[in-house]
Write an enzyme that holds these catalytic residues in place. Structure first.
Site, short mmCIF file in Angstrom:
data_model
loop_
_atom_site.label_atom_id
_atom_site.label_comp_id
_atom_site.label_asym_id
_atom_site.label_seq_id
_atom_site.Cartn_x
_atom_site.Cartn_y
_atom_site.Cartn_z
N TYR A 113 0.83 -1.21 0.00
CA TYR A 113 0.00 0.00 0.00
C TYR A 113 0.87 1.26 0.00
O TYR A 113 0.39 2.34 0.36
CB TYR A 113 -0.89 0.04 1.25
CG TYR A 113 -2.13 -0.83 1.22
CD1 TYR A 113 -2.08 -2.16 0.79
CD2 TYR A 113 -3.35 -0.35 1.65
CE1 TYR A 113 -3.20 -2.96 0.80
CE2 TYR A 113 -4.49 -1.14 1.66
CZ TYR A 113 -4.41 -2.46 1.24
OH TYR A 113 -5.53 -3.24 1.27
N ASP A 116 -0.18 -18.47 1.26
CA ASP A 116 -1.12 -19.46 0.72
C ASP A 116 -1.41 -20.56 1.73
O ASP A 116 -2.56 -20.93 1.99
CB ASP A 116 -0.62 -20.02 -0.64
CG ASP A 116 0.84 -20.45 -0.62
OD1 ASP A 116 1.54 -20.18 0.39
OD2 ASP A 116 1.29 -21.06 -1.61
N ASP A 133 -4.48 -7.58 5.05
CA ASP A 133 -5.83 -7.19 4.62
C ASP A 133 -6.64 -8.43 4.23
O ASP A 133 -7.78 -8.61 4.67
CB ASP A 133 -5.73 -6.22 3.43
CG ASP A 133 -7.09 -5.85 2.88
OD1 ASP A 133 -7.97 -5.52 3.71
OD2 ASP A 133 -7.28 -5.90 1.66
N LYS A 189 5.78 -14.54 1.70
CA LYS A 189 5.74 -15.37 0.49
C LYS A 189 7.16 -15.38 -0.04
O LYS A 189 7.42 -15.04 -1.20
CB LYS A 189 4.73 -14.77 -0.52
CG LYS A 189 4.49 -15.63 -1.76
CD LYS A 189 3.89 -17.00 -1.49
CE LYS A 189 3.83 -17.80 -2.79
NZ LYS A 189 3.44 -19.22 -2.55
C1 IPM Z 1 -9.65 -2.62 5.39
C2 IPM Z 1 -10.19 -2.18 4.06
C3 IPM Z 1 -9.27 -1.11 3.46
C4 IPM Z 1 -7.88 -1.70 3.34
C5 IPM Z 1 -9.76 -0.60 2.11
C6 IPM Z 1 -11.15 -0.05 2.22
C7 IPM Z 1 -8.80 0.38 1.49
O1 IPM Z 1 -10.34 -3.26 3.20
O2 IPM Z 1 -9.53 -1.78 6.29
O3 IPM Z 1 -9.37 -3.80 5.55
O4 IPM Z 1 -7.58 -2.41 2.38
O5 IPM Z 1 -7.08 -1.44 4.23
MN MN Z 2 -9.90 -5.16 4.13
#
Ligand code: IPM
Ligand code: MN
Length: 347
Positions: free
Chosen positions: A135, A218, A242, A185
């Site tokens: 991210y 995985d 996530d 991974k």
């Molecule tokens: C979460 C959500 C967010 C993320 C999205 C909405 C950007 O899925 O908080 O898990 O990926 O962090």
């Molecule tokens: Mn999420």
């Protein structure tokens, strides 16, 4: 009486429904435990975007900086504002700006809630890196719309960022059952994930009381379904965390039960609390969203603020409520009815 300044960002869709529910339970807990929550509401959302052309004001981050904590409902209304715009305009910048690098997500089967698994129960604490990794936001597109188009999105793993999330996870494991599973991974991603594994091994030397397992993402996905009871603390990168935490939500009965805290551990900046679920436009404003994930996130906020007795009481009230069969299945009770039941269990 201790007074906490809380920034409330209900956001979009059911974010508004569950924020109201949470606030009423937390205010009730505040009355019982002798503290005050002074809330300031910020209407930053997709509706706000349509009026102002941005998800929050230019000085939004500075406005939030002075609060003791931030409570966020949910962000996103893809029919009018693309998710990549709304989330990069509000949720993700807050996580990054306030170094909320530890995303803490408990996955536990509450009394009375049914798991889709044949399981006697599990108690997993997912620690997700929250400010970099996949991210990072580093990347770009060139030759857009042509056959030569290229899109690049680079994962960034810094030593500082990786060490601090691993250290945080080791500390959590030490305070719980002493087991940490680090998820990577590194058989396929030979730079970032091998780096992560190396730092995990380095730090493990400083935590002889914690046993460490290394798993690939995985295999971990399968393990969370086949043997979730064998897991204690799980640490993973931003995207892997996530994905695993939606899986965690699923095995604990659904997204209606999955709580989340975005923690700035050194407390120099506010932390943010929000349920894992999104804004669910299809059921927004109908008084049918399950507020449990949101209220549990509120309990985590109280705990973070130092009101751990009140936080524990809210979580216990949630669990006494589900044990009575309230809030345990979709369409069972309204948001208000579940909230009222939790409030009365708090007494
Ligand atoms: C979460 C959500 C967010 C993320 C999205 C909405 C950007 O899925 O908080 O898990 O990926 O962090
Ligand atoms: Mn999420």
């Amino acid at each position: 009486m201790t007074n906490y300044e809380i920034a409330l960002i209900p956001g979009d869709g059911i974010g508004v429904d569950v924020t109201d529910a949470t606030l009423s339970v937390l205010n009730h807990a505040a009355g019982l435990y002798g503290f005050d929550l002074a809330t300031t509401r910020f209407p930053w959302s997709c509706a706000w975007y349509l009026e102002h052309g941005s998800m929050m004001p230019r000085d939004g981050i500075d406005t939030l900086r002075g609060f003791d904590a931030i409570y966020l409902g949910a962000v996103g209304w893809p029919e009018t504002v693309a998710d990549a715009v709304s989330l990069h305009g509000l949720l993700l910048p807050i996580r990054k700006a306030f170094a909320q690098f530890a995303n803490v997500r408990p996955h536990r089967l509450l009394d009375g809630v049914e798991s889709p698994l044949r399981s006697d129960g599990f108690d997993i604490l997912c620690i997700r890196e929250n400010t970099e990794g996949e991210y990072s936001g580093a990347g770009g597109r060139v030759h857009q719309g042509t056959p030569d188009e290229v899109a690049v999105e680079t994962s960034v793993f810094t030593r500082t960022g990786t060490e601090r999330i691993l250290r945080f996870a080791f500390e959590q494991a030490r305070a719980r059952r002493g087991h940490l599973t680090s998820v990577t991974k590194s058989n396929a991603q030979k730079y970032s994930m091998v780096f992560w594994d190396e730092l995990t091994r380095e730090l493990a030397g400083q935590y002889p009381d914690v046993t460490v397992s290394h798993m690939h993402i995985d295999a971990m996905a399968a393990r969370m379904v086949m043997a979730p009871e064998t897991l204690d603390v799980v640490v993973a990168s931003n995207l892997f965390g996530d994905i695993l935490t939606d899986l965690g939500a699923a095995i604990q009965g659904g997204l209606g039960y999955a709580a989340s805290a975005n923690i700035c551990p050194d407390r120099t900046m506010p932390s943010m609390f929000e349920p894992v679920h999104g804004s669910a436009p299809d059921i927004a404003g109908q008084n049918i969203a399950n507020p449990i994930a949101a209220i549990w996130s509120g309990a985590m906020m109280l705990d973070h603020l130092g009101e751990s007795r009140a936080g524990a009481a809210v979580l216990a009230a949630i669990e006494r409520t589900t044990a009575r069969g309230i809030g345990t299945r979709p369409g069972g009770q309204s948001t208000d009815a579940i909230t009222a039941a939790i409030t009365s269990e708090l007494e």
